[in-house]
Design a protein around this motif. Structure first.
Motif, mmCIF file in Angstrom:
data_model
loop_
_atom_site.group_PDB
_atom_site.id
_atom_site.type_symbol
_atom_site.label_atom_id
_atom_site.label_comp_id
_atom_site.label_asym_id
_atom_site.label_seq_id
_atom_site.Cartn_x
_atom_site.Cartn_y
_atom_site.Cartn_z
ATOM 1 N N SER A 3 0.863 -1.174 0.000
ATOM 2 C CA SER A 3 0.000 0.000 0.000
ATOM 3 C C SER A 3 0.898 1.222 0.000
ATOM 4 O O SER A 3 1.859 1.295 0.769
ATOM 5 N N LYS A 4 0.619 2.190 -0.875
ATOM 6 C CA LYS A 4 1.416 3.409 -0.960
ATOM 7 C C LYS A 4 0.469 4.596 -0.784
ATOM 8 O O LYS A 4 -0.572 4.678 -1.440
ATOM 9 N N GLU A 58 0.105 -4.458 2.700
ATOM 10 C CA GLU A 58 -0.999 -3.548 2.995
ATOM 11 C C GLU A 58 -1.759 -4.016 4.226
ATOM 12 O O GLU A 58 -2.100 -3.233 5.105
#
Length: 162
Positions: free
Chosen positions: A128-129, A150
């Motif tokens: 997850s960014k 994530e």
């Protein structure tokens, strides 16, 4: 890693065979790491067949000695989450004496009750960014957060010894 520890009698004329299955392993990635003095090996990258013998024959292990063979091979990247990969080598020696390798992670098995080494494939999930900044110009510095994975999953990371 294959480890033979000899407790009480000399084991003579040893040969070890291990079939690394193409359904689980990338057979082209095999590399020998540690081979005992007085041993040689052959490996067929088409079939996954590994054979270890004396060089020159015979390969013997005296009382209170050990034989260690260590090799690296990569698991296939296409293995599905939850898949189980199994491997077991066979030792033959004079006597006649035959034994199967035993999974060292669950203790020492009684003779004739050896179990293969198994690995459960567990994938950690996607990354997850996130960033609070919606745009940037070239060479402008900005901060973002990467969470790996994530959704955290309790998956052990370790080397497997067969």
């Amino acid at each position: 890693m294959l480890r033979l520890f000899n407790v009480d009698q000399t084991i003579n004329n040893i040969s070890i065979s291990d079939l690394l299955e193409a359904a689980s392993f990338d057979l082209g990635t095999f590399s020998m790491v540690t081979l005992p003095a007085g041993a040689t090996y052959t490996y067929d990258s088409g079939t996954g067949q590994l054979d270890i013998i004396g060089n020159p024959p015979p390969l013997n292990v005296p009382v209170a000695s050990e034989l260690i063979v260590e090799f690296d091979i990569t698991l296939l990247a296409t293995l599905a989450n939850g898949a189980v990969v199994s491997n077991q080598a066979t030792l033959n020696a004079d006597g006649p004496f035959t034994a199967l390798s035993d999974d060292p992670s669950n203790g020492i098995a009684a003779p004739n009750n050896e179990d293969p080494t198994t690995v459960l494939i567990q994938t950690p999930g996607s990354l997850s960014k996130a960033s609070t900044q919606t745009s940037a110009t070239i060479v402008e510095q900005f901060k973002f957060t990467i969470t790996i994975p994530e959704f955290p999953v309790a998956i052990p990371l370790y080397d497997v010894h067969i």
